[in-house]
Scaffold this active site. Structure first.
Site, PDB file in Angstrom:
ATOM      1  CG  ASN A  95      -3.520   1.083   0.335  1.00 19.49           C
ATOM      2  OD1 ASN A  95      -3.833   0.694   1.459  1.00 19.49           O
ATOM      3  ND2 ASN A  95      -2.930   0.291  -0.540  1.00 19.49           N
ATOM      4  CB  SER A 119       1.214   2.441  -0.615  1.00 19.82           C
ATOM      5  OG  SER A 119       2.044   2.471   0.517  1.00 19.82           O
ATOM      6  NE  ARG A 151       7.020  -8.831 -10.510  1.00 20.59           N
ATOM      7  CZ  ARG A 151       6.183  -8.161  -9.736  1.00 20.59           C
ATOM      8  NH1 ARG A 151       5.350  -7.280 -10.256  1.00 20.59           N
ATOM      9  NH2 ARG A 151       6.142  -8.398  -8.440  1.00 20.59           N
ATOM     10  CG  HIS A 175       3.179  -0.642 -10.612  1.00 18.94           C
ATOM     11  ND1 HIS A 175       4.000  -1.641 -11.071  1.00 18.94           N
ATOM     12  CD2 HIS A 175       2.803  -1.032  -9.366  1.00 18.94           C
ATOM     13  CE1 HIS A 175       4.110  -2.584 -10.159  1.00 18.94           C
ATOM     14  NE2 HIS A 175       3.386  -2.250  -9.113  1.00 18.94           N
TER      15      HIS A 175
HETATM   16  N1  LIG Z   1       4.913  -0.250  -6.115  1.00 24.74           N
HETATM   17  C1  LIG Z   1       5.200  -1.542  -6.150  1.00 24.74           C
HETATM   18  O1  LIG Z   1       5.914  -1.994  -7.054  1.00 24.74           O
HETATM   19  C2  LIG Z   1       4.694  -2.453  -5.074  1.00 24.74           C
HETATM   20  C3  LIG Z   1       5.232  -3.733  -4.925  1.00 24.74           C
HETATM   21  C4  LIG Z   1       4.740  -4.552  -3.913  1.00 24.74           C
HETATM   22  C5  LIG Z   1       3.752  -4.088  -3.033  1.00 24.74           C
HETATM   23  N2  LIG Z   1       3.259  -2.840  -3.227  1.00 24.74           N
HETATM   24  C6  LIG Z   1       2.267  -2.285  -2.316  1.00 24.74           C
HETATM   25  O2  LIG Z   1       2.916  -1.995  -1.073  1.00 24.74           O
HETATM   26  C7  LIG Z   1       1.967  -2.031  -0.027  1.00 24.74           C
HETATM   27  C8  LIG Z   1       2.488  -2.920   1.103  1.00 24.74           C
HETATM   28  O3  LIG Z   1       2.561  -4.255   0.695  1.00 24.74           O
HETATM   29  P1  LIG Z   1       3.022  -5.389   1.727  1.00 24.74           P
HETATM   30  O4  LIG Z   1       3.010  -6.663   0.992  1.00 24.74           O
HETATM   31  O5  LIG Z   1       4.246  -4.955   2.436  1.00 24.74           O
HETATM   32  O6  LIG Z   1       1.793  -5.349   2.752  1.00 24.74           O
HETATM   33  P2  LIG Z   1       1.801  -5.806   4.297  1.00 24.74           P
HETATM   34  O7  LIG Z   1       0.396  -5.947   4.715  1.00 24.74           O
HETATM   35  O8  LIG Z   1       2.725  -6.955   4.472  1.00 24.74           O
HETATM   36  O9  LIG Z   1       2.440  -4.553   5.050  1.00 24.74           O
HETATM   37  C9  LIG Z   1       1.822  -3.307   5.136  1.00 24.74           C
HETATM   38  C10 LIG Z   1       2.138  -2.733   6.495  1.00 24.74           C
HETATM   39  O10 LIG Z   1       1.640  -1.402   6.563  1.00 24.74           O
HETATM   40  C11 LIG Z   1       1.266  -1.179   7.915  1.00 24.74           C
HETATM   41  N3  LIG Z   1       0.403  -0.006   8.039  1.00 24.74           N
HETATM   42  C12 LIG Z   1      -0.902   0.122   7.692  1.00 24.74           C
HETATM   43  N4  LIG Z   1      -1.338   1.365   7.982  1.00 24.74           N
HETATM   44  C13 LIG Z   1      -0.284   2.033   8.510  1.00 24.74           C
HETATM   45  C14 LIG Z   1      -0.101   3.356   8.979  1.00 24.74           C
HETATM   46  N5  LIG Z   1      -1.089   4.260   8.968  1.00 24.74           N
HETATM   47  N6  LIG Z   1       1.108   3.706   9.451  1.00 24.74           N
HETATM   48  C15 LIG Z   1       2.127   2.818   9.490  1.00 24.74           C
HETATM   49  N7  LIG Z   1       2.019   1.550   9.041  1.00 24.74           N
HETATM   50  C16 LIG Z   1       0.824   1.159   8.545  1.00 24.74           C
HETATM   51  C17 LIG Z   1       0.590  -2.478   8.322  1.00 24.74           C
HETATM   52  O11 LIG Z   1       0.495  -2.615   9.728  1.00 24.74           O
HETATM   53  C18 LIG Z   1       1.492  -3.506   7.665  1.00 24.74           C
HETATM   54  O12 LIG Z   1       2.482  -3.978   8.545  1.00 24.74           O
HETATM   55  C19 LIG Z   1       0.666  -2.549  -0.656  1.00 24.74           C
HETATM   56  O13 LIG Z   1      -0.177  -1.452  -0.951  1.00 24.74           O
HETATM   57  C20 LIG Z   1       1.134  -3.208  -1.937  1.00 24.74           C
HETATM   58  O14 LIG Z   1       0.138  -3.246  -2.916  1.00 24.74           O
HETATM   59  C21 LIG Z   1       3.700  -2.028  -4.217  1.00 24.74           C
HETATM   60  O1  LIG Z   2       0.949  -6.896  -7.621  1.00 23.45           O
HETATM   61  C1  LIG Z   2       0.768  -6.175  -6.634  1.00 23.45           C
HETATM   62  O2  LIG Z   2      -0.366  -5.886  -6.227  1.00 23.45           O
HETATM   63  C2  LIG Z   2       1.935  -5.671  -5.858  1.00 23.45           C
HETATM   64  C3  LIG Z   2       2.948  -4.953  -6.679  1.00 23.45           C
HETATM   65  O3  LIG Z   2       2.421  -3.842  -7.327  1.00 23.45           O
HETATM   66  C4  LIG Z   2       3.685  -5.868  -7.612  1.00 23.45           C
HETATM   67  O4  LIG Z   2       3.747  -5.569  -8.803  1.00 23.45           O
HETATM   68  O5  LIG Z   2       4.232  -6.883  -7.137  1.00 23.45           O
END
Ligand SMILES: NC(=O)c1ccc[n+]([C@@H]2O[C@H](COP(=O)([O-])OP(=O)(O)OC[C@H]3O[C@@H](n4cnc5c(N)ncnc54)[C@H](O)[C@@H]3O)[C@@H](O)[C@H]2O)c1
Ligand SMILES: O=C(O)C[C@H](O)C(=O)O
EC number: 1.1.1.37
Length: 311
Positions: A95, A119, A151, A175
């Protein structure tokens, strides 16, 4: 107002859904690297407009940053999510490269935007974005605390048997499964400390469940959660675009606040049209302070892995 969301996956699309449904922005651009994927998500979402009654214009693009130009807020959700059994920290290798290049592309086309980083590992990705773009600290905000706090309120409401919206509570710190700090002492049910209603044992279980809230969902879903994450991003974006000045726990760059320097980590923030408008200093007790320092040590150790990206 225009919002760009990079990553049309689970979280990005869910966030676009809430932003449009609630009329938070007039224009949303979703960008993804996967050919046609963002276009498909945008089309599907736009076909909700007549049934849910929104007027936001949602556009999907494949890697065309020119369409993101002059966004007021940009949200980075691109990258891989964890699978059951993984930690968020294990995602850094893939990432970091994605987030850095996406952030640079976004800045070229939206030089005045406020950046919201989603991310994972989110605190480290926020630090990477802040350091590599060289923006003032008010314009780089990591989203994690809004989700963790929702949560925490959910688990408190279940233990109390009362509605979550009657519960007020916040999670600060990193986080991560072991780094977040649910502030149990300060949580309240309609202004009354929750300790009036719940035993120490119940409160400890609520805090423990909150900390592994993301891991629990990942175990159940096979990938990480998206509805609450998407809604939490939309909540944050709403406070920025509509200058609501809400207090939200966000990961921001610290320069002495809470005794920490050169780190992005979750603290209570006032969020308004300028992004981060104030870091709210609350008096932590000795135990909470020790947890915060330990959390910061763990986040800082992760940041050390960014050496190759920060040159
Ligand atoms: N901060 C938070 O609270 C939190 C919460 C949930 C998820 N997340 C994080 O968010 C991220 C996404 O999760 P998700 O469930 O949506 O994943 P996902 O796989 O459903 O979606 C990620 C998307 O990113 C795209 N992608 C990858 N590289 C790319 C690039 N260079 N340019 C443009 N698009 C690109 C992929 O094609 C994909 O569609 C993960 O890293 C996850 O851990 C963080
Ligand atoms: O748990 C994860 O990896 C995704 C996100 O950070 C979350 O808290 O839902």
């Amino acid at each position: 107002m225009k919002v760009t969301i990079v990553g049309a996956g689970n979280v990005g699309a869910s966030c676009a859904d809430v932003i449009s449904y609630r009329g938070i922005a007039s224009e949303v651009v979703i960008l993804d690297i996967k050919e046609g994927f963002a276009e498909g998500k945008a089309m599907d979402l736009m076909q909700c407009a007549t049934n849910t009654g929104f007027n936001t214009q949602i556009t999907g693009v494949t890697n065309d940053y020119s369409k993101t130009a002059n966004s007021n807020v940009v949200v980075i959700t691109s990258g891989i999510p964890r699978k059951p059994g993984m930690t968020r920290e294990e995602l850094i290798g893939i990432n970091a490269g994605i987030v850095k290049s996406v952030a640079e592309n976004l800045l070229q086309h939206s030089p005045n935007a406020i950046f919201v980083i989603v991310s994972n590992p989110m605190d480290t990705m926020t630090y990477l974005t802040f350091k590599s773009l060289g923006l003032p600290k008010n314009r780089v905000i990591g989203m994690g605390g809004a989700l963790d706090s929702s949560r925490f309120r959910y688990y408190l409401s279940k233990a109390l048997g009362k509605p979550a919206n009657d519960v007020s509570a916040m999670v600060i710190g990193g986080h991560g499964d072991t780094t977040m700090i649910p502030l149990t002492r300060l949580a309240s049910y309609n202004g009354i400390p929750v300790a009036e209603f719940l035993s120490q044992e119940q409160l400890e279980k609520v805090a423990a469940d909150t900390m592994v809230g993301g891991a629990t969902l990942t175990g159940l879903l096979g990938t990480s959660a998206w509805y609450a994450p998407g809604a939490s991003v939309a909540y944050l974006v709403d406070s920025i675009l509509n200058d609501q000045k809400k207090m939200i726990a966000c990961s921001v760059f610290l320069e002495g606040e809470y005794g920490q320097n050169d780190i992005c980590i979750g603290v209570p923030c006032i969020i308004g049209k300028n992004g981060l408008e104030e870091i709210v200093s609350i008096q932590l007790n000795d135990a909470e302070k020790a947890l915060f320092d330990k959390s910061a040590d763990a986040v800082r150790a992760m940041n050390a892995d960014l050496k190759s990206h920060l040159g």
